[in-house]
Design a protein around this motif. Structure first.
Motif, short mmCIF file in Angstrom:
data_model
loop_
_atom_site.label_atom_id
_atom_site.label_comp_id
_atom_site.label_asym_id
_atom_site.label_seq_id
_atom_site.Cartn_x
_atom_site.Cartn_y
_atom_site.Cartn_z
N HIS A 38 -5.59 -0.93 7.26
CA HIS A 38 -4.71 -1.91 7.93
C HIS A 38 -3.29 -1.38 7.87
CE1 HIS A 38 -2.17 -5.72 7.59
NE2 HIS A 38 -2.56 -5.66 8.85
N LEU A 76 -9.38 -0.78 3.10
CA LEU A 76 -9.64 -2.19 2.85
C LEU A 76 -10.95 -2.34 2.08
CD1 LEU A 76 -8.78 -3.59 6.40
CD2 LEU A 76 -7.34 -3.63 4.36
N ASN A 77 -11.06 -3.40 1.31
CA ASN A 77 -12.30 -3.66 0.59
C ASN A 77 -13.38 -4.09 1.57
OD1 ASN A 77 -11.26 -3.16 -2.04
ND2 ASN A 77 -10.36 -5.20 -2.07
N HIS A 78 -14.52 -3.42 1.51
CA HIS A 78 -15.65 -3.76 2.37
C HIS A 78 -16.28 -5.05 1.88
CE1 HIS A 78 -19.96 -3.44 3.57
NE2 HIS A 78 -19.37 -3.24 4.72
N ALA A 95 -1.14 -1.09 4.57
CA ALA A 95 -1.42 -2.01 3.47
C ALA A 95 -2.15 -1.27 2.36
CB ALA A 95 -2.27 -3.17 3.97
N LYS A 96 -1.84 -1.61 1.12
CA LYS A 96 -2.50 -1.00 -0.04
C LYS A 96 -3.25 -2.06 -0.81
CE LYS A 96 0.66 2.83 -0.78
NZ LYS A 96 1.49 3.54 -1.75
N ASN A 97 -4.37 -1.66 -1.40
CA ASN A 97 -5.11 -2.52 -2.30
C ASN A 97 -4.38 -2.56 -3.64
OD1 ASN A 97 -7.30 -3.31 -0.65
ND2 ASN A 97 -8.21 -1.30 -0.91
N PRO A 98 -4.71 -3.51 -4.51
CA PRO A 98 -4.04 -3.58 -5.81
C PRO A 98 -4.12 -2.28 -6.63
CG PRO A 98 -5.26 -5.59 -5.42
CD PRO A 98 -5.60 -4.63 -4.30
N ASP A 99 -5.19 -1.48 -6.41
CA ASP A 99 -5.31 -0.23 -7.16
C ASP A 99 -4.52 0.91 -6.53
OD1 ASP A 99 -6.83 0.41 -4.94
OD2 ASP A 99 -8.67 0.81 -6.05
N THR A 131 -4.86 2.13 -3.42
CA THR A 131 -5.54 2.84 -2.34
C THR A 131 -5.31 2.14 -1.02
OG1 THR A 131 -7.59 1.62 -2.67
CG2 THR A 131 -7.34 3.68 -3.91
N HIS A 132 -5.50 2.87 0.07
CA HIS A 132 -5.29 2.32 1.40
C HIS A 132 -6.51 1.64 2.02
CE1 HIS A 132 -1.20 3.72 1.96
NE2 HIS A 132 -1.56 4.88 1.46
#
Length: 107
Positions: free
Chosen positions: A7, A96-98, A87-91, A93-94
């Protein structure tokens, strides 16, 4: 083969110009992306939000290889006038969570 989603968000007012830039992406960029193991990359836009679907052999390895490629560096610098952020995840990484894929549901 890995399939993942990303994203990103456009800078306000650049939506039309961004789409024009993608009417025909540089052929040399597609060549280096294929060489890095990226098989396909699709982008959908909703307002300023961009949703990317990437199919590749190994995303982290592809990103590492492209980071050192002069063609990709030029493309990223060029596109920075349109893209505000990924957008980045909390960890950090770029991708998105599946959550769910219909074809992967067995019953």
């Amino acid at each position: 083969m890995t399939r993942l989603a990303l994203h990103s968000r456009l800078i306000p007012g650049t939506e039309e110009a961004y789409e024009l830039e993608h009417a025909r992406v540089w052929p040399e960029l597609i060549t280096v992306m294929n060489r890095a193991g990226i098989r396909d990359w699709s982008i959908w836009r909703s307002g300023r939000d961009l949703f990317h679907l990437v199919e590749c052999d190994d995303y982290e390895a592809a990103v590492a290889q492209l980071a050192n490629d002069p063609v990709d560096q030029r493309w990223q610098a060029h596109m920075s006038q349109f893209v505000e952020s990924f957008a980045k995840n909390p960890d950090g990484t770029h991708p998105l969570n599946h959550v769910w894929t219909m074809s992967e549901q067995t019953d």
